[in-house]
Design a protein around this motif. Structure first.
Motif, mmCIF file in Angstrom:
data_model
loop_
_atom_site.group_PDB
_atom_site.id
_atom_site.type_symbol
_atom_site.label_atom_id
_atom_site.label_comp_id
_atom_site.label_asym_id
_atom_site.label_seq_id
_atom_site.Cartn_x
_atom_site.Cartn_y
_atom_site.Cartn_z
ATOM 1 N N ASP A 1 -31.438 -2.121 6.408
ATOM 2 C CA ASP A 1 -31.187 -2.176 7.846
ATOM 3 C C ASP A 1 -30.877 -3.634 8.187
ATOM 4 N N TYR A 2 -29.580 -3.941 8.397
ATOM 5 C CA TYR A 2 -29.163 -5.313 8.647
ATOM 6 C C TYR A 2 -29.168 -5.627 10.141
ATOM 7 N N ILE A 3 -29.690 -6.806 10.466
ATOM 8 C CA ILE A 3 -29.665 -7.316 11.826
ATOM 9 C C ILE A 3 -28.949 -8.666 11.780
ATOM 10 N N LEU A 4 -27.827 -8.777 12.470
ATOM 11 C CA LEU A 4 -27.055 -10.016 12.477
ATOM 12 C C LEU A 4 -27.384 -10.806 13.734
ATOM 13 N N VAL A 5 -27.976 -11.973 13.538
ATOM 14 C CA VAL A 5 -28.435 -12.801 14.651
ATOM 15 C C VAL A 5 -28.235 -14.273 14.309
ATOM 16 N N PRO A 6 -28.306 -15.168 15.301
ATOM 17 C CA PRO A 6 -28.269 -16.608 15.011
ATOM 18 C C PRO A 6 -29.403 -16.999 14.075
ATOM 19 N N GLU A 7 -29.195 -18.086 13.339
ATOM 20 C CA GLU A 7 -30.147 -18.505 12.314
ATOM 21 C C GLU A 7 -31.559 -18.677 12.861
ATOM 22 N N LEU B 1 -25.410 -9.101 -3.641
ATOM 23 C CA LEU B 1 -26.652 -9.017 -4.405
ATOM 24 C C LEU B 1 -27.662 -8.108 -3.709
ATOM 25 N N LEU B 2 -27.760 -8.219 -2.398
ATOM 26 C CA LEU B 2 -28.679 -7.356 -1.659
ATOM 27 C C LEU B 2 -28.271 -5.890 -1.760
ATOM 28 N N GLU B 3 -26.975 -5.651 -1.729
ATOM 29 C CA GLU B 3 -26.465 -4.282 -1.842
ATOM 30 C C GLU B 3 -26.804 -3.690 -3.203
ATOM 31 N N ARG B 4 -26.608 -4.468 -4.253
ATOM 32 C CA ARG B 4 -26.918 -4.010 -5.614
ATOM 33 C C ARG B 4 -28.427 -3.804 -5.799
ATOM 34 N N PHE B 5 -29.196 -4.733 -5.257
ATOM 35 C CA PHE B 5 -30.649 -4.636 -5.363
ATOM 36 C C PHE B 5 -31.161 -3.377 -4.670
ATOM 37 N N ALA B 6 -30.684 -3.123 -3.461
ATOM 38 C CA ALA B 6 -31.121 -1.955 -2.702
ATOM 39 C C ALA B 6 -30.750 -0.665 -3.433
ATOM 40 N N GLU B 7 -29.577 -0.649 -4.036
ATOM 41 C CA GLU B 7 -29.142 0.542 -4.769
ATOM 42 C C GLU B 7 -30.029 0.784 -5.983
ATOM 43 N N GLN B 8 -30.386 -0.273 -6.695
ATOM 44 C CA GLN B 8 -31.199 -0.127 -7.900
ATOM 45 C C GLN B 8 -32.611 0.351 -7.580
ATOM 46 N N ARG C 1 -35.642 -4.317 5.958
ATOM 47 C CA ARG C 1 -35.048 -4.878 7.174
ATOM 48 C C ARG C 1 -34.627 -6.319 6.895
ATOM 49 N N VAL C 2 -33.321 -6.570 6.986
ATOM 50 C CA VAL C 2 -32.748 -7.854 6.595
ATOM 51 C C VAL C 2 -32.106 -8.535 7.799
ATOM 52 N N ALA C 3 -32.491 -9.780 8.061
ATOM 53 C CA ALA C 3 -31.860 -10.574 9.121
ATOM 54 C C ALA C 3 -30.896 -11.566 8.475
ATOM 55 N N LEU C 4 -29.625 -11.472 8.831
ATOM 56 C CA LEU C 4 -28.623 -12.396 8.325
ATOM 57 C C LEU C 4 -27.872 -13.024 9.499
ATOM 58 N N TYR C 5 -27.184 -14.118 9.227
ATOM 59 C CA TYR C 5 -26.474 -14.838 10.276
ATOM 60 C C TYR C 5 -25.403 -13.954 10.909
ATOM 61 N N ASP C 6 -25.154 -14.171 12.196
ATOM 62 C CA ASP C 6 -24.096 -13.425 12.874
ATOM 63 C C ASP C 6 -22.749 -14.138 12.798
ATOM 64 N N THR C 7 -22.689 -15.227 12.018
ATOM 65 C CA THR C 7 -21.435 -15.919 11.741
ATOM 66 C C THR C 7 -21.292 -16.098 10.232
ATOM 67 N N ASP C 8 -20.087 -16.331 9.775
ATOM 68 C CA ASP C 8 -19.832 -16.499 8.343
ATOM 69 C C ASP C 8 -20.513 -17.751 7.786
ATOM 70 N N TYR C 9 -21.000 -17.634 6.561
ATOM 71 C CA TYR C 9 -21.499 -18.774 5.802
ATOM 72 C C TYR C 9 -21.020 -18.602 4.358
ATOM 73 N N PRO C 10 -19.690 -18.737 4.166
ATOM 74 C CA PRO C 10 -19.122 -18.505 2.837
ATOM 75 C C PRO C 10 -19.548 -19.599 1.854
ATOM 76 N N PRO C 11 -19.632 -19.247 0.576
ATOM 77 C CA PRO C 11 -19.344 -17.922 0.007
ATOM 78 C C PRO C 11 -20.573 -17.009 -0.059
ATOM 79 N N TYR C 12 -21.642 -17.385 0.660
ATOM 80 C CA TYR C 12 -22.904 -16.664 0.531
ATOM 81 C C TYR C 12 -23.008 -15.439 1.435
ATOM 82 N N HIS C 13 -22.434 -15.528 2.626
ATOM 83 C CA HIS C 13 -22.549 -14.438 3.588
ATOM 84 C C HIS C 13 -21.299 -14.390 4.458
#
Length: 242
Positions: A61-67, A48-55, A23-35
Motif C-alpha cells: 500500500d503506497y502513500i506518496l507524500v513529501p519527504e 526492489l520493493l515490488e520484487r520483495f513483496a512478490e516473494q 504500508r510504504v511511504a515514498l516521495y511524491d516527486t521523482d528521486y532518480p534513479p532510486y524512485h
C-alpha cells in the motif's frame, strides 16, 4: 459435508491466509534513479520493493507524500517503512534499518562557467537544497548564517533553476547519480559546472517502524537483498538504473 458447512469453513479460513499489507511511504516527486513517480518506468527502490513483496506474498500500500510528511507518518504508526539513510536521520527515535541498497554521493553543481569554491569558502552563497533533507556537511554553516539555504521540492527544479540563472552565488547539492540520470535526458544539464569533490556519502536504506512487524520485515528484506546480491541478480537490476 453440507454446502453450508463448507461455506462456513471457507469464511473462517480465508481471513487467516489473507496477504499481509506493507504500508510504504515514498516521495511524491521523482528521486532518480532510486524512485520515480512520473511515467511508466520504476526506480531502483521501487523495483526492489515490488520484487520483495512478490516473494514474501505481501500486499503493498503506497502513500506518496513529501519527504518530511513520510517521516511523520512512520512516527505516527500510519506506515511501516520509508526511504532514508541512518546517517541522515537527526531525530531521537528508534527504528529498524535495512542494509545499504546503494551509496548516495552528493556533489555541488553551479551554472555553466562558474568556479565552485571549497566548502569552507562558501560564505555568502545560497545553497539550493531539497526540502526536508539534512546535510551534515553544511549544518554548521547554516546555523552560523554564513550559508543561506533555499529549498526545492525536487532535484529537477534545482537543475532547471541553474540553467536559467546567470549569477554565480547559488550552488546546488545533488546526488551524483541523480544528476547523471537527468543529464542523460537533457543536454542542457551536461553543461552545468560540477564539483570535482564529494560533499558527502551515505547508504540509501529503508527505515522501518520500531515494532514487531518492522523488525520481522526488515530482517526479511535484508535476507532478500543478501540473496539477490549473492546470486548476481542485484547487479543486473542495478545496471538498468545507471
Amino acid at each position: 459435508m453440507s454446502r453450508a458447512v463448507v461455506f462456513l469453513l471457507l469464511f473462517l479460513i480465508v481471513p487467516l491466509v489473507r496477504a499481509e499489507t506493507l504500508r510504504v511511504a515514498l516521495y511524491d516527486t521523482d528521486y532518480p534513479p532510486y524512485h520515480l513517480v512520473s511515467g511508466k518506468q520504476k526506480g531502483l527502490v521501487d523495483e526492489l520493493l515490488e520484487r520483495f513483496a512478490e516473494q514474501y506474498k505481501l500486499k503493498t500500500d503506497y502513500i506518496l507524500v513529501p519527504e518530511v510528511r513520510s517521516q511523520h507518518l512512520l512516527d505516527e504508526g500510519k506506515v511501516d517503512v520509508r526511504l532514508e539513510s541512518e546517517q541522515w536521520y537527526r531525530g531521537g527515535n528508534q527504528y529498524y534499518w535495512s542494509d545499504s541498497i546503494a551509496v548516495v554521493e552528493d556533489i555541488l553543481v553551479m551554472p555553466r562557467g562558474c568556479h565552485i569554491p571549497a566548502i569552507d569558502e562558501l560564505g555568502g552563497y545560497v545553497l539550493m537544497a531539497r526540502f526536508g533533507y539534512t546535510y551534515p556537511q553544511f549544518e554548521a554553516l547554516f546555523a552560523s548564517g554564513k550559508l543561506h539555504r533555499e529549498d526545492f521540492y525536487s532535484e529537477l527544479d534545482m537543475l532547471k533553476a541553474l540553467v536559467d540563472i546567470q549569477q554565480n552565488q547559488r550552488v546546488a547539492v545533488i546526488a551524483k547519480n541523480t544528476l547523471q540520470w537527468y543529464a542523460s535526458k537533457n543536454n542542457a544539464f551536461k553543461k552545468l559546472t560540477v564539483s570535482d569533490y564529494s560533499v558527502g556519502k551515505a547508504p540509501m536504506q529503508l527505515q522501518f517502524a520500531y515494532n514487531e512487524k518492522g523488525k520481522r520485515i526488515s530482517e526479511q528484506f535484508n535476507e532478500f537483498m543478501k540473496n539477490l546480491k549473492s546470486s548476481g541478480e542485484f547487479a543486473k537490476i542495478e545496471s538498468n538504473y545507471q
